[in-house]
Design a protein around this motif. Sequence first.
Motif, mmCIF file in Angstrom:
data_model
loop_
_atom_site.group_PDB
_atom_site.id
_atom_site.type_symbol
_atom_site.label_atom_id
_atom_site.label_comp_id
_atom_site.label_asym_id
_atom_site.label_seq_id
_atom_site.Cartn_x
_atom_site.Cartn_y
_atom_site.Cartn_z
ATOM 1 N N ALA A 48 0.832 -1.211 0.000
ATOM 2 C CA ALA A 48 0.000 0.000 0.000
ATOM 3 C C ALA A 48 0.862 1.255 0.000
ATOM 4 O O ALA A 48 0.547 2.233 -0.679
ATOM 5 C CB ALA A 48 -0.927 -0.012 1.214
ATOM 6 N N GLU A 49 1.942 1.229 0.755
ATOM 7 C CA GLU A 49 2.851 2.387 0.805
ATOM 8 C C GLU A 49 3.456 2.661 -0.573
ATOM 9 O O GLU A 49 3.491 3.797 -1.034
ATOM 10 C CB GLU A 49 3.954 2.128 1.830
ATOM 11 N N ARG A 50 3.903 1.612 -1.234
ATOM 12 C CA ARG A 50 4.509 1.764 -2.570
ATOM 13 C C ARG A 50 3.504 2.285 -3.592
ATOM 14 O O ARG A 50 3.856 3.053 -4.477
ATOM 15 C CB ARG A 50 5.077 0.429 -3.058
ATOM 16 N N SER A 51 2.248 1.865 -3.453
ATOM 17 C CA SER A 51 1.240 2.266 -4.436
ATOM 18 C C SER A 51 0.559 3.588 -4.082
ATOM 19 O O SER A 51 -0.327 4.030 -4.802
ATOM 20 C CB SER A 51 0.185 1.171 -4.575
ATOM 21 N N GLY A 52 0.966 4.183 -2.967
ATOM 22 C CA GLY A 52 0.370 5.449 -2.561
ATOM 23 C C GLY A 52 -0.888 5.281 -1.746
ATOM 24 O O GLY A 52 -1.583 6.247 -1.466
ATOM 25 N N GLY A 53 -1.205 4.054 -1.333
ATOM 26 C CA GLY A 53 -2.414 3.782 -0.567
ATOM 27 C C GLY A 53 -2.334 4.250 0.874
ATOM 28 O O GLY A 53 -3.349 4.369 1.538
ATOM 29 N N CYS A 54 -1.153 4.513 1.368
ATOM 30 C CA CYS A 54 -0.980 5.000 2.748
ATOM 31 C C CYS A 54 -0.524 6.449 2.687
ATOM 32 O O CYS A 54 0.556 6.803 3.117
ATOM 33 C CB CYS A 54 0.066 4.166 3.490
ATOM 34 N N SER A 55 -1.383 7.281 2.159
ATOM 35 C CA SER A 55 -1.006 8.679 1.950
ATOM 36 C C SER A 55 -1.016 9.497 3.226
ATOM 37 O O SER A 55 -0.613 10.642 3.224
ATOM 38 C CB SER A 55 -1.952 9.313 0.932
ATOM 39 N N GLY A 56 -1.513 8.912 4.307
ATOM 40 C CA GLY A 56 -1.571 9.648 5.556
ATOM 41 C C GLY A 56 -2.894 10.353 5.772
ATOM 42 O O GLY A 56 -3.126 10.924 6.812
ATOM 43 N N ALA A 57 -3.766 10.317 4.776
ATOM 44 C CA ALA A 57 -5.076 10.929 4.935
ATOM 45 C C ALA A 57 -5.885 10.108 5.926
ATOM 46 O O ALA A 57 -5.929 8.903 5.845
ATOM 47 C CB ALA A 57 -5.804 10.979 3.586
#
Length: 69
Positions: A48-57
């Motif tokens: 998820a981090e690599r794919s941008g899924g953990c954007s912090g929102a």
Amino acid sequence: MLRLASYDPPAAVIARRAHLAPGTVRNYLLAAQTKLGAATRAEAAATAERSGGCSGARQGPPVPRRPDG
């Protein structure tokens, strides 16, 4: 939630930090892990981090809508 899981704490610890029930955390994490095709929570978090899924929102549950009428 996956960001919290990336450090591999027990579901109860994540639940306290996210203000959710431990069972809810386990269900959310298992659903994310399944959708990402990951073998572990840590792998799901990394994917998820690599794919941008953990954007912090911060997103909570959907807000119920009142029926029209």
